[in-house]
Motif scaffolding. Structure first.
Motif, PDB file in Angstrom:
ATOM      1  N   GLU A  66       0.801  -1.229   0.000  1.00  0.00           N
ATOM      2  CA  GLU A  66       0.000   0.000   0.000  1.00  0.00           C
ATOM      3  C   GLU A  66       0.833   1.279   0.000  1.00  0.00           C
ATOM      4  OE1 GLU A  66      -1.146   0.729   4.592  1.00  0.00           O
ATOM      5  OE2 GLU A  66      -2.078  -1.027   3.654  1.00  0.00           O
ATOM      6  N   ASN A  67       2.095   1.221   0.401  1.00  0.00           N
ATOM      7  CA  ASN A  67       2.929   2.424   0.445  1.00  0.00           C
ATOM      8  C   ASN A  67       4.009   2.463  -0.623  1.00  0.00           C
ATOM      9  OD1 ASN A  67       1.571   3.373   2.754  1.00  0.00           O
ATOM     10  ND2 ASN A  67       2.806   2.033   4.046  1.00  0.00           N
ATOM     11  N   ALA A  68       4.029   1.521  -1.536  1.00  0.00           N
ATOM     12  CA  ALA A  68       5.087   1.450  -2.547  1.00  0.00           C
ATOM     13  C   ALA A  68       4.961   2.599  -3.548  1.00  0.00           C
ATOM     14  CB  ALA A  68       5.011   0.118  -3.283  1.00  0.00           C
ATOM     15  N   THR A  69       6.128   3.070  -3.999  1.00  0.00           N
ATOM     16  CA  THR A  69       6.157   4.080  -5.055  1.00  0.00           C
ATOM     17  C   THR A  69       7.172   3.663  -6.107  1.00  0.00           C
ATOM     18  OG1 THR A  69       7.832   5.404  -3.942  1.00  0.00           O
ATOM     19  CG2 THR A  69       5.546   5.999  -3.529  1.00  0.00           C
ATOM     20  N   LEU A  70       6.939   4.094  -7.306  1.00  0.00           N
ATOM     21  CA  LEU A  70       7.858   3.853  -8.413  1.00  0.00           C
ATOM     22  C   LEU A  70       8.581   5.150  -8.704  1.00  0.00           C
ATOM     23  CD1 LEU A  70       5.332   1.863  -8.936  1.00  0.00           C
ATOM     24  CD2 LEU A  70       6.322   1.679 -11.182  1.00  0.00           C
ATOM     25  N   ARG A  71       9.883   5.090  -8.844  1.00  0.00           N
ATOM     26  CA  ARG A  71      10.677   6.260  -9.225  1.00  0.00           C
ATOM     27  C   ARG A  71      10.728   6.280 -10.747  1.00  0.00           C
ATOM     28  NH1 ARG A  71      12.076  11.187  -8.339  1.00  0.00           N
ATOM     29  NH2 ARG A  71      14.048  11.706  -9.293  1.00  0.00           N
ATOM     30  N   VAL A  72      10.299   7.392 -11.341  1.00  0.00           N
ATOM     31  CA  VAL A  72      10.207   7.505 -12.795  1.00  0.00           C
ATOM     32  C   VAL A  72      11.100   8.641 -13.293  1.00  0.00           C
ATOM     33  CG1 VAL A  72       8.643   7.890 -14.738  1.00  0.00           C
ATOM     34  CG2 VAL A  72       7.829   6.655 -12.723  1.00  0.00           C
ATOM     35  N   ASP A  73      11.874   8.357 -14.326  1.00  0.00           N
ATOM     36  CA  ASP A  73      12.668   9.373 -15.017  1.00  0.00           C
ATOM     37  C   ASP A  73      12.021   9.639 -16.370  1.00  0.00           C
ATOM     38  OD1 ASP A  73      14.608   9.608 -13.004  1.00  0.00           O
ATOM     39  OD2 ASP A  73      15.763   7.935 -13.825  1.00  0.00           O
ATOM     40  N   TYR A  74      11.883  10.920 -16.705  1.00  0.00           N
ATOM     41  CA  TYR A  74      11.241  11.310 -17.961  1.00  0.00           C
ATOM     42  C   TYR A  74      12.226  11.844 -19.002  1.00  0.00           C
ATOM     43  CZ  TYR A  74       6.993  10.866 -15.247  1.00  0.00           C
ATOM     44  OH  TYR A  74       5.994  10.365 -14.456  1.00  0.00           O
ATOM     45  N   GLY A  75      13.501  11.945 -18.626  1.00  0.00           N
ATOM     46  CA  GLY A  75      14.483  12.497 -19.545  1.00  0.00           C
ATOM     47  C   GLY A  75      14.521  14.018 -19.532  1.00  0.00           C
ATOM     48  N   ILE A  76      13.829  14.625 -18.571  1.00  0.00           N
ATOM     49  CA  ILE A  76      13.802  16.090 -18.460  1.00  0.00           C
ATOM     50  C   ILE A  76      14.218  16.495 -17.044  1.00  0.00           C
ATOM     51  CG2 ILE A  76      12.133  16.525 -20.302  1.00  0.00           C
ATOM     52  CD1 ILE A  76       9.926  16.595 -18.147  1.00  0.00           C
ATOM     53  N   GLU A  77      15.186  15.789 -16.497  1.00  0.00           N
ATOM     54  CA  GLU A  77      15.586  16.023 -15.110  1.00  0.00           C
ATOM     55  C   GLU A  77      16.725  17.038 -14.958  1.00  0.00           C
ATOM     56  OE1 GLU A  77      12.864  12.941 -15.058  1.00  0.00           O
ATOM     57  OE2 GLU A  77      14.706  12.896 -16.218  1.00  0.00           O
ATOM     58  N   ARG A  78      17.242  17.581 -16.052  1.00  0.00           N
ATOM     59  CA  ARG A  78      18.291  18.604 -15.985  1.00  0.00           C
ATOM     60  C   ARG A  78      17.921  19.781 -16.870  1.00  0.00           C
ATOM     61  NH1 ARG A  78      24.404  16.271 -16.051  1.00  0.00           N
ATOM     62  NH2 ARG A  78      24.210  15.041 -14.160  1.00  0.00           N
ATOM     63  N   PHE A  79      18.225  20.978 -16.349  1.00  0.00           N
ATOM     64  CA  PHE A  79      18.039  22.191 -17.139  1.00  0.00           C
ATOM     65  C   PHE A  79      19.287  23.037 -16.959  1.00  0.00           C
ATOM     66  CE2 PHE A  79      16.547  26.490 -18.053  1.00  0.00           C
ATOM     67  CZ  PHE A  79      15.890  26.273 -19.244  1.00  0.00           C
ATOM     68  N   TYR A  80      20.035  23.243 -18.060  1.00  0.00           N
ATOM     69  CA  TYR A  80      21.284  24.001 -18.003  1.00  0.00           C
ATOM     70  C   TYR A  80      20.995  25.492 -18.041  1.00  0.00           C
ATOM     71  CZ  TYR A  80      23.811  19.712 -18.326  1.00  0.00           C
ATOM     72  OH  TYR A  80      24.317  18.468 -18.037  1.00  0.00           O
ATOM     73  N   LEU A  81      21.775  26.237 -17.233  1.00  0.00           N
ATOM     74  CA  LEU A  81      21.588  27.672 -17.059  1.00  0.00           C
ATOM     75  C   LEU A  81      22.847  28.420 -17.460  1.00  0.00           C
ATOM     76  CD1 LEU A  81      20.099  27.336 -13.494  1.00  0.00           C
ATOM     77  CD2 LEU A  81      18.829  28.068 -15.503  1.00  0.00           C
ATOM     78  N   PRO A  82      22.725  29.728 -17.678  1.00  0.00           N
ATOM     79  CA  PRO A  82      23.939  30.523 -17.914  1.00  0.00           C
ATOM     80  C   PRO A  82      24.868  30.422 -16.700  1.00  0.00           C
ATOM     81  CG  PRO A  82      21.989  31.773 -18.514  1.00  0.00           C
ATOM     82  CD  PRO A  82      21.508  30.518 -17.839  1.00  0.00           C
ATOM     83  N   GLU A  83      26.162  30.499 -16.957  1.00  0.00           N
ATOM     84  CA  GLU A  83      27.157  30.336 -15.900  1.00  0.00           C
ATOM     85  C   GLU A  83      26.920  31.309 -14.749  1.00  0.00           C
ATOM     86  OE1 GLU A  83      31.969  30.433 -15.318  1.00  0.00           O
ATOM     87  OE2 GLU A  83      31.144  30.211 -17.321  1.00  0.00           O
ATOM     88  N   GLY A  84      26.998  30.787 -13.528  1.00  0.00           N
ATOM     89  CA  GLY A  84      26.869  31.608 -12.333  1.00  0.00           C
ATOM     90  C   GLY A  84      25.459  31.791 -11.818  1.00  0.00           C
ATOM     91  N   GLU A  85      24.454  31.222 -12.492  1.00  0.00           N
ATOM     92  CA  GLU A  85      23.067  31.437 -12.074  1.00  0.00           C
ATOM     93  C   GLU A  85      22.433  30.237 -11.394  1.00  0.00           C
ATOM     94  OE1 GLU A  85      20.638  33.386 -14.964  1.00  0.00           O
ATOM     95  OE2 GLU A  85      22.323  34.585 -15.684  1.00  0.00           O
ATOM     96  N   GLY A  86      23.112  29.096 -11.368  1.00  0.00           N
ATOM     97  CA  GLY A  86      22.547  27.872 -10.796  1.00  0.00           C
ATOM     98  C   GLY A  86      22.246  27.970  -9.315  1.00  0.00           C
ATOM     99  N   LEU A  87      23.199  28.488  -8.528  1.00  0.00           N
ATOM    100  CA  LEU A  87      23.002  28.568  -7.076  1.00  0.00           C
ATOM    101  C   LEU A  87      21.863  29.510  -6.705  1.00  0.00           C
ATOM    102  CD1 LEU A  87      26.720  28.543  -5.859  1.00  0.00           C
ATOM    103  CD2 LEU A  87      25.018  26.726  -5.602  1.00  0.00           C
ATOM    104  N   ALA A  88      21.768  30.643  -7.390  1.00  0.00           N
ATOM    105  CA  ALA A  88      20.692  31.601  -7.102  1.00  0.00           C
ATOM    106  C   ALA A  88      19.325  30.990  -7.423  1.00  0.00           C
ATOM    107  CB  ALA A  88      20.905  32.886  -7.891  1.00  0.00           C
ATOM    108  N   ILE A  89      19.233  30.303  -8.534  1.00  0.00           N
ATOM    109  CA  ILE A  89      17.965  29.656  -8.904  1.00  0.00           C
ATOM    110  C   ILE A  89      17.619  28.580  -7.879  1.00  0.00           C
ATOM    111  CG2 ILE A  89      16.833  28.199 -10.634  1.00  0.00           C
ATOM    112  CD1 ILE A  89      17.064  31.017 -11.625  1.00  0.00           C
TER     113      ILE A  89
END
Length: 193
Positions: free
Chosen positions: A131-154
């Motif tokens: 009753e508590n089981a979950t499936l971990r699903v990857d959709y191929g959209i798990e990364r989004f690249y940002l301009p340099e230096g903006e990752g930590l702020a986001i």
């Protein structure tokens, strides 16, 4: 004569490679241009990759699917094989799309109703049907690249405000990230090419 044959073979090989790369780029662009748009609520995971630069690693509400939501789940058995899963999502009152049902292995025979979209993902973890089981699903959209230096702020902002990913979904369920959203503001949009 052998030199001509070698030259022709090299040209044919080059054309095949260029054609293959063009096909990959054009198929991604077709999804972004013509795919059904869905807004998915995101949860940040990690903002840096020393070799590739800043990015936001994303998790979604629909990345963990309760096993009881899977229509064709093998009852009372464990599932260890990674493989395709089709997750139907529907727009909620807050504007984000949430999972309504799922099917392992292949898409359900009944097509999605109006207002529903089917996403194709890959089960990335094993589970036992309880009753508590979950499936971990990857959709191929798990990364989004940002301009340099903006990752930590986001990443910091994601912990205090609702961010989302506007994704385009092809008819076969393949999603592509179209834009990173901060509430209703489009922060970064993916170019078609």
């Amino acid at each position: 004569m052998p030199k001509n044959r070698l030259l022709i073979s090299a040209l044919v090989l080059a054309l095949v490679q260029v054609g293959f790369l063009s096909w990959i780029i054009a198929s991604r662009a077709a999804i972004l241009r013509n795919g059904q748009e869905v807004l998915l609520k995101v949860e940040p995971v990690d903002p840096r990759d020393l070799l590739r630069g800043d990015y936001v690693r994303l998790g979604y509400d629909i990345s963990n699917i309760p096993a009881k939501m899977v229509a064709n789940a093998p009852a009372g058995q464990s599932w260890t094989a990674a493989g395709p899963i089709f997750v139907r999502v529907k727009k909620d009152a807050d504007g984000f799309w949430r999972a309504t049902s799922a099917s392992l292995g292949k898409a359900p025979a009944t097509p999605p109703t109006d207002g529903e979209v089917e996403l194709r993902g890959e089960v990335s973890s094993s589970w036992t049907m309880d009753e508590n089981a979950t499936l971990r699903v990857d959709y191929g959209i798990e990364r989004f690249y940002l301009p340099e230096g903006e990752g930590l702020a986001i990443e910091r902002d994601m912990r205090v405000r609702n961010f989302g990913i506007l994704a385009a979904v092809a008819k076969d369920g393949t999603p592509q990230i179209k834009a990173l959203m901060d509430g209703e503001t489009k922060l970064y949009a993916e170019p078609l090419y």
